[in-house]
Each structure stands twice: as structure tokens, then as C-alpha cells.
Scaffold this active site. Structure first.
Site, PDB file in Angstrom:
ATOM      1  N   HIS A 221       0.797  -1.234   0.000  1.00 36.09           N
ATOM      2  CA  HIS A 221       0.000   0.000   0.000  1.00 36.09           C
ATOM      3  C   HIS A 221       0.828   1.281   0.000  1.00 36.09           C
ATOM      4  CE1 HIS A 221       0.917  -0.063   4.299  1.00 36.09           C
ATOM      5  NE2 HIS A 221       0.665   1.225   4.289  1.00 36.09           N
TER       6      HIS A 221
HETATM    7  C1  UD1 Z   1      -1.838   5.617   6.024  1.00 32.68           C
HETATM    8  C2  UD1 Z   1      -0.539   5.986   6.745  1.00 32.68           C
HETATM    9  C3  UD1 Z   1       0.454   4.828   6.639  1.00 32.68           C
HETATM   10  C4  UD1 Z   1      -0.171   3.531   7.093  1.00 32.68           C
HETATM   11  C5  UD1 Z   1      -1.455   3.300   6.318  1.00 32.68           C
HETATM   12  C6  UD1 Z   1      -2.158   2.006   6.690  1.00 32.68           C
HETATM   13  C7  UD1 Z   1      -0.093   8.392   6.506  1.00 32.68           C
HETATM   14  C8  UD1 Z   1       0.799   9.425   5.908  1.00 32.68           C
HETATM   15  N1  UD1 Z   1       0.115   7.141   6.123  1.00 32.68           N
HETATM   16  O1  UD1 Z   1      -1.540   5.467   4.644  1.00 32.68           O
HETATM   17  O2  UD1 Z   1       1.572   5.114   7.439  1.00 32.68           O
HETATM   18  O3  UD1 Z   1       0.733   2.466   6.885  1.00 32.68           O
HETATM   19  O4  UD1 Z   1      -2.329   4.409   6.565  1.00 32.68           O
HETATM   20  O5  UD1 Z   1      -3.262   1.799   5.890  1.00 32.68           O
HETATM   21  O6  UD1 Z   1      -0.924   8.736   7.326  1.00 32.68           O
HETATM   22  N2  UD1 Z   1      -8.716   5.155   1.208  1.00 32.68           N
HETATM   23  C9  UD1 Z   1      -9.985   4.637   1.066  1.00 32.68           C
HETATM   24  N3  UD1 Z   1     -10.674   4.318   2.201  1.00 32.68           N
HETATM   25  C10 UD1 Z   1     -10.177   4.513   3.455  1.00 32.68           C
HETATM   26  C11 UD1 Z   1      -8.890   5.047   3.577  1.00 32.68           C
HETATM   27  C12 UD1 Z   1      -8.170   5.365   2.451  1.00 32.68           C
HETATM   28  O7  UD1 Z   1     -10.471   4.445  -0.024  1.00 32.68           O
HETATM   29  O8  UD1 Z   1     -10.862   4.192   4.435  1.00 32.68           O
HETATM   30  C13 UD1 Z   1      -7.919   5.456  -0.015  1.00 32.68           C
HETATM   31  C14 UD1 Z   1      -8.110   6.879  -0.503  1.00 32.68           C
HETATM   32  O9  UD1 Z   1      -8.067   6.870  -1.879  1.00 32.68           O
HETATM   33  C15 UD1 Z   1      -6.890   7.594   0.020  1.00 32.68           C
HETATM   34  C16 UD1 Z   1      -5.834   6.505  -0.048  1.00 32.68           C
HETATM   35  O10 UD1 Z   1      -6.534   5.293   0.260  1.00 32.68           O
HETATM   36  O11 UD1 Z   1      -6.596   8.722  -0.726  1.00 32.68           O
HETATM   37  C17 UD1 Z   1      -4.719   6.683   0.942  1.00 32.68           C
HETATM   38  O12 UD1 Z   1      -5.241   6.840   2.265  1.00 32.68           O
HETATM   39  P1  UD1 Z   1      -4.417   7.669   3.361  1.00 32.68           P
HETATM   40  O13 UD1 Z   1      -5.070   7.564   4.686  1.00 32.68           O
HETATM   41  O14 UD1 Z   1      -4.138   9.050   2.867  1.00 32.68           O
HETATM   42  O15 UD1 Z   1      -3.016   6.938   3.427  1.00 32.68           O
HETATM   43  P2  UD1 Z   1      -2.680   5.384   3.536  1.00 32.68           P
HETATM   44  O16 UD1 Z   1      -2.023   4.973   2.272  1.00 32.68           O
HETATM   45  O17 UD1 Z   1      -3.842   4.596   4.000  1.00 32.68           O
END
Ligand code: UD1
Length: 378
Positions: A221
Site C-alpha cells: 500500500h
Molecule cells: C496511512 C498511513 C500509513 C499507514 C497506512 C495504513 C499516513 C501518511 N500514512 O496510509 O503510514 O501504513 O495508513 O493503511 O498517514 N482510502 C480509502 N478508504 C479509506 C482510507 C483510504 O479508499 O478508508 C484510499 C483513498 O483513496 C486515500 C488513499 O486510500 O486517498 C490513501 O489513504 P491515506 O489515509 O491518505 O493513506 P494510507 O495509504 O492509508
């Protein structure tokens, strides 16, 4: 004493669970109750990324949910700071507790430090030596604004000293006189507590036709792996090759799913769909993940948390990153760093799949980190 904990993303939820359990125990036994207010920023909002973890880990419903959701780093962080500032002003806690390295952690650190509310950072001191990783920036900022810092490893503790923290500082601690401690990994508390429960409550193996020690577990991820097309391609090509030898199961993060479904990755997705032995499944609950980890032959991951859990359950691990903050695992030889490099992934697989799985020295404490942190705060 009033404490506020801020969580927002999956890895934060894992770290808050043992701490809440510890506070509950304290409140039953002690005369002076600790008031604990739980705040969810809403960074992760999908049921499978959030609610299922609260349920599986017995975390109470948050007192507040800021419902911030996704966005660019700047926008997401800014909106969280705004929401948290307002909340901290009205709640006025004695300490703000922050966990790990997510954007929710960073936002809490900025909001609280500007209001002179002392910060406790759980999982301090870890450094990956890669400033391109948003998590590395979040860790550095949060550490340097904190009053109490709990490092899970000796190397993390040493990193803090190298950055100017003084291990001889005495209480009362503050941002100008921070206290640093080395205790062990808080997620180890969870794994010990929930591992047996997973055995009875999880059907994930049967649901996916998996036999114990006859599959590889993978997770991907990190933006570095998902958003750079060559990296994503190399990793999946390697997984497809490995799946010809051993079934590969991959619970897919929403970010990775969205990218695989984009028009640029159509060809790759078609190839993945054709390879019967590479199984993409929706994100799994905490108990299902433990069950998958306990029964796998080997783990391939770019997650920090999964790297550790892999070690807790005596499983060799291929780390899809050029560096890691969990260097202790590498030093034992039970994990290998490979980046998103097709050849390196396959070489590491050939070496680690036959590794002696019996001896995994204790490097992450005794599973009582939450107790230590709670007592130290009190
Ligand atoms: C975040 C953490 C990372 C952790 C990871 C676990 C930061 C900078 N990074 O990264 O350290 O390892 O969580 O998962 O905070 N999205 C969804 N549904 C959700 C959540 C996210 O669809 O419930 C999608 C969205 O398109 C979003 C993307 O995932 O833009 C990334 O989500 P985000 O929370 O920004 O970062 P993670 O990659 O999850």
C-alpha cells in the site's frame, strides 16, 4: 487526569487497543480515575479500514469523529489540525497521546504543541532514513514536539539520543525537558492477547481455500510502490511468478485497488486476474489478519506493522522497501529488504522460504508495553 488519544488510520487503531485495556484496568483498581477521551480524525473511513478494527480490538466508539477523510497531504493535515485545535481548546486535556507516524499523528502534534498541551508519543524514535516517506517526516516532527517519548526499540532510543534528546532528563517532563524511554513494541501486546482468539473466531483460511503453511501472505500500500508504475509492475510480476510455486493471498488496500483499476494499469490487472494462484481479497479484519499471519509460510509486505507481526509469529519476511525503521528484524536474518525489484524479490523468496523457523530471538520486549507507558504517564 484527563488524556486525549488521537487516532485516524489502521495502524493507529492497533496501537490504541492495548492502551485502552490498560487504562480500564487502572480505573478498576485505582482511586483516582483517568478520564480518557478518544478522537478519530476519520482519515480511514471505509468499514473494512476502520469500524471492523474497533470491533475486533474492543476499542470503544470514539467520543469524537472529525470525519476528515482522504485528501492531499496538505489538505488532509490542515483540516485535521483545524478540527483538533477546536477540540483541544474545549476539552483542555493534561496530555495528548499520539501513536506511530500517520498524518493524524502529525496533525495532533502540531495542534497540541501550539496550545502548549504536552504530547506523549507512542512509537517514538524510529527512523527509516528516507525523507521522501511522509511517515518519516511525521515521526520527526512529532518526536521533536513531544514531552514523553516511548521508543519500541533500542535503535529507536539511540536515534533520539543522536538527535539531541537527553536520556538523563528528570521529571517533570515538558517539550523543553522531554523524557525518553525504551519499552518494547505495543503491538506485541495485541498479538499475544488476540492470537488465540483468532484461532476460534476467524474463518479466513476456509473462506479462501487456504491450507496452513501452504501459502504466501502479501500486502502492498505504500505510495512509493503503488504510485510508481514500474514498481507496482515489478512487485506484481514477482508475486505472479511466486504464485506458480505457492498460492499467494493479498488483502488489498483501497489505494492499491484504485490504482489497479485505473486505465494505465488495465494490462497488469488482466494479468493478475489470469493467474489463478494469486488471490486478491478485500481488506481483512484484525483477527483474520492474525490468522493469515500465523498460518502463512512467508510474508511479503511494505507495511511496518506487518513486518513486526511477521516476526511475532516466527515467519520470514520480504520487505518491499529500500529501507526500514525495524532494523532489528533485518539483523536477525529473518527478513530481507528488497525494494520493488523483481529479481531481488525472487532471490529473497528462495532464501527465506527454507529458513529455519524455530529460532526467533526476543527483540520486541515482553508484551507489557502498554502497562509501562500507562504507569510512566501516571
Ligand atoms: C496511512 C498511513 C500509513 C499507514 C497506512 C495504513 C499516513 C501518511 N500514512 O496510509 O503510514 O501504513 O495508513 O493503511 O498517514 N482510502 C480509502 N478508504 C479509506 C482510507 C483510504 O479508499 O478508508 C484510499 C483513498 O483513496 C486515500 C488513499 O486510500 O486517498 C490513501 O489513504 P491515506 O489515509 O491518505 O493513506 P494510507 O495509504 O492509508
Amino acid at each position: 487526569m484527563k488524556l486525549i488519544s488521537v487516532v485516524g488510520a489502521r495502524p493507529n487503531f492497533m496501537k490504541i487497543a492495548p492502551f485502552i485495556k490498560e487504562i480500564n484496568t487502572y480505573n478498576i483498581l485505582a482511586k483516582d480515575r483517568i478520564e480518557h477521551v478518544l478522537v478519530h480524525t476519520g482519515q480511514h473511513y471505509d468499514n473494512r479500514m476502520s469500524k471492523t478494527f474497533f470491533k475486533a480490538l474492543n476499542i470503544p466508539k470514539p467520543n469524537y469523529n472529525l470525519k476528515i477523510g482522504s485528501g492531499s497531504h496538505g489538505k488532509q493535515t490542515a483540516r485535521m489540525i483545524e478540527g483538533l485545535e477546536e477540540l483541544l481548546l474545549s476539552e483542555n486535556p493534561d496530555y495528548l497521546l499520539l501513536y506511530g507516524d500517520t498524518n493524524s499523528t502529525l496533525s495532533g502534534a502540531i495542534a497540541a504543541s501550539k496550545l502548549n498541551i504536552p504530547i506523549v508519543h507512542v512509537e517514538a524514535g524510529l527512523r527509516s532514513n528516507n525523507r521522501k516517506m511522509p511517515e518519516k517526516i511525521n515521526r520527526i516532527v512529532c518526536d521533536h514536539l513531544s514531552s514523553l517519548l516511548f521508543s519500541p526499540t533500542q535503535s529507536g532510543f539511540q536515534n533520539l539520543i543522536n538527535e539531541g534528546f537527553n536520556s538523563t532528563n528528570q521529571a517533570p517532563f515538558s517539550a523543553d525537558n522531554p523524557g525518553i524511554f525504551h519499552y518494547g513494541v505495543i503491538m506485541y501486546d495485541n498479538s499475544l492477547h488476540f492470537a488465540d482468539l483468532a484461532l476460534n473466531k476467524s474463518n479466513i483460511l476456509a473462506e479462501n481455500g487456504l491450507a496452513s503453511n501452504k501459502y504466501v501472505l502479501a500486502t502492498i500500500h505504500r505510495d512509493h510502490n503503488t504510485d510508481i508504475p514500474e514498481n507496482l509492475m515489478s512487485i506484481f510480476e514477482a508475486l505472479i511468478t511466486i504464485s506458480r510455486q505457492l498460492k499467494v493471498v493479498l488483502p488489498i488496500h483501497p489505494r492499491t485497488k484504485k490504482i489497479l483499476q485505473s486505465t494505465e494499469q488495465k494490462k497488469l490487472l488482466r494479468k493478475i486476474k489470469k493467474s489463478n494462484n494469486l488471490l486478491l481479497i478485500p481488506p481483512v479484519s484484525f483477527l483474520d489478519m492474525i490468522q493469515l499471519e500465523k498460518n502463512t509460510s512467508l510474508i511479503i509486505t511494505d507495511s511496518g506493522g506487518v513486518q513486526k507481526e511477521s516476526y511475532f509469529f516466527n515467519k520470514p519476511c520480504i520487505v518491499l522497501r529500500p529501507e526500514t525503521e525495524w532494523i532489528e528484524i533485518l539483523e536477525t536474518g529473518k527478513a530481507k529488504l528488497v525494494s520493488a525489484d523483481y529479481k531481488k524479490i525472487l532471490i529473497a523468496f528462495d532464501t527465506l522460504i527454507n529458513l529455519d523457523k524455530s529460532e526467533f530471538p526476543h527483540i520486541f520486549g515482553d508484551g507489557k508495553a502498554a502497562e509501562f507507558i500507562c504507569e510512566t504517564i501516571i
